[in-house]
Design an enzyme around this catalytic site. Structure first.
Site, mmCIF file in Angstrom:
data_model
loop_
_atom_site.group_PDB
_atom_site.id
_atom_site.type_symbol
_atom_site.label_atom_id
_atom_site.label_comp_id
_atom_site.label_asym_id
_atom_site.label_seq_id
_atom_site.Cartn_x
_atom_site.Cartn_y
_atom_site.Cartn_z
ATOM 1 N N ILE A 36 0.816 -1.216 0.000
ATOM 2 C CA ILE A 36 0.000 0.000 0.000
ATOM 3 C C ILE A 36 0.854 1.272 0.000
ATOM 4 O O ILE A 36 0.401 2.334 -0.403
ATOM 5 C CB ILE A 36 -0.954 -0.023 1.224
ATOM 6 C CG1 ILE A 36 -2.184 0.823 0.983
ATOM 7 C CG2 ILE A 36 -0.246 0.368 2.505
ATOM 8 C CD1 ILE A 36 -3.289 0.593 2.024
ATOM 9 N N HIS A 106 5.850 -12.146 5.597
ATOM 10 C CA HIS A 106 5.733 -11.597 4.245
ATOM 11 C C HIS A 106 7.119 -11.323 3.691
ATOM 12 O O HIS A 106 8.014 -10.879 4.405
ATOM 13 C CB HIS A 106 4.880 -10.320 4.223
ATOM 14 C CG HIS A 106 5.278 -9.305 5.248
ATOM 15 N ND1 HIS A 106 4.965 -9.431 6.580
ATOM 16 C CD2 HIS A 106 5.965 -8.143 5.128
ATOM 17 C CE1 HIS A 106 5.433 -8.389 7.243
ATOM 18 N NE2 HIS A 106 6.064 -7.598 6.392
HETATM 19 P P1 AMP Z 1 7.088 -4.882 7.513
HETATM 20 O O1 AMP Z 1 7.658 -3.629 8.092
HETATM 21 O O2 AMP Z 1 8.116 -5.765 6.885
HETATM 22 O O3 AMP Z 1 6.200 -5.618 8.494
HETATM 23 O O4 AMP Z 1 6.181 -4.426 6.298
HETATM 24 C C1 AMP Z 1 4.805 -4.262 6.358
HETATM 25 C C2 AMP Z 1 4.369 -3.713 5.029
HETATM 26 O O5 AMP Z 1 2.967 -3.884 4.914
HETATM 27 C C3 AMP Z 1 4.662 -2.229 4.831
HETATM 28 O O6 AMP Z 1 5.505 -2.059 3.683
HETATM 29 C C4 AMP Z 1 3.279 -1.604 4.631
HETATM 30 O O7 AMP Z 1 3.274 -0.567 3.690
HETATM 31 C C5 AMP Z 1 2.469 -2.809 4.157
HETATM 32 N N1 AMP Z 1 1.036 -2.727 4.411
HETATM 33 C C6 AMP Z 1 0.408 -2.423 5.579
HETATM 34 N N2 AMP Z 1 -0.928 -2.475 5.418
HETATM 35 C C7 AMP Z 1 -1.156 -2.838 4.130
HETATM 36 C C8 AMP Z 1 -2.324 -3.070 3.348
HETATM 37 N N3 AMP Z 1 -3.561 -2.927 3.850
HETATM 38 N N4 AMP Z 1 -2.177 -3.430 2.046
HETATM 39 C C9 AMP Z 1 -0.947 -3.571 1.511
HETATM 40 N N5 AMP Z 1 0.199 -3.380 2.202
HETATM 41 C C10 AMP Z 1 0.106 -3.013 3.482
#
Ligand code: AMP
Length: 122
Positions: A36, A106
């Site tokens: 996002i 992820h």
């Molecule tokens: P991390 O810091 O590795 O846990 O990364 C989490 C990622 O999830 C970040 O890059 C956010 O931008 C992404 N994120 C959070 N909420 C959403 C969402 N609803 N849809 C897509 N990506 C998301």
């Protein structure tokens, strides 16, 4: 000791379909969708459909099919997003020092531009 999975995390809700996402790829054990808040021209997240907190949890508890499926999905997403030839980076943040924000495993697939050094030296 296995980590407790938070069933209310945002990626669990994406898998349930209660939070929308932009699908890039899906198979039996994995789902991939655009981040996002993209940090590069290509920024796609690849998650297992199973409830795993992080890479350590996944390595400890996932089946061989899930483990292989996730690795193959990361490479397939790079291919689908057109960065397999030019190059890309996979980042898996784990735990507090890894700055993991969402407690569902992820892999970030980043590319579409030169990404620079792997990590800022300090
Ligand atoms: P991390 O810091 O590795 O846990 O990364 C989490 C990622 O999830 C970040 O890059 C956010 O931008 C992404 N994120 C959070 N909420 C959403 C969402 N609803 N849809 C897509 N990506 C998301």
């Amino acid at each position: 000791m296995s980590k407790t999975y938070d069933t209310g995390n945002v990626f669990a809700k994406i898998l349930e379909g209660t939070i929308p996402s932009q699908t890039v790829d899906e198979d039996e054990t994995t789902y991939a969708f655009d981040d996002i808040q993209p940090r590069a021209r290509v920024h796609t997240l690849v998650i297992p459909k199973g409830a795993y907190v992080d890479l350590s949890d996944f390595a400890a508890r996932a089946s061989d099919e899930e483990l292989a499926g996730w690795v193959r999905a990361l490479a397939r997403v790079a291919q689908k997003q057109g960065v397999a030839q030019s190059g890309y980076r996979v980042i898996v943040n784990c735990g507090p020092d890894g700055n993991q924000e969402v407690p569902h495993l992820h892999g970030h697939v980043l590319g579409g531009q030169p990404l620079g050094a792997m990590i800022r030296s300090s």
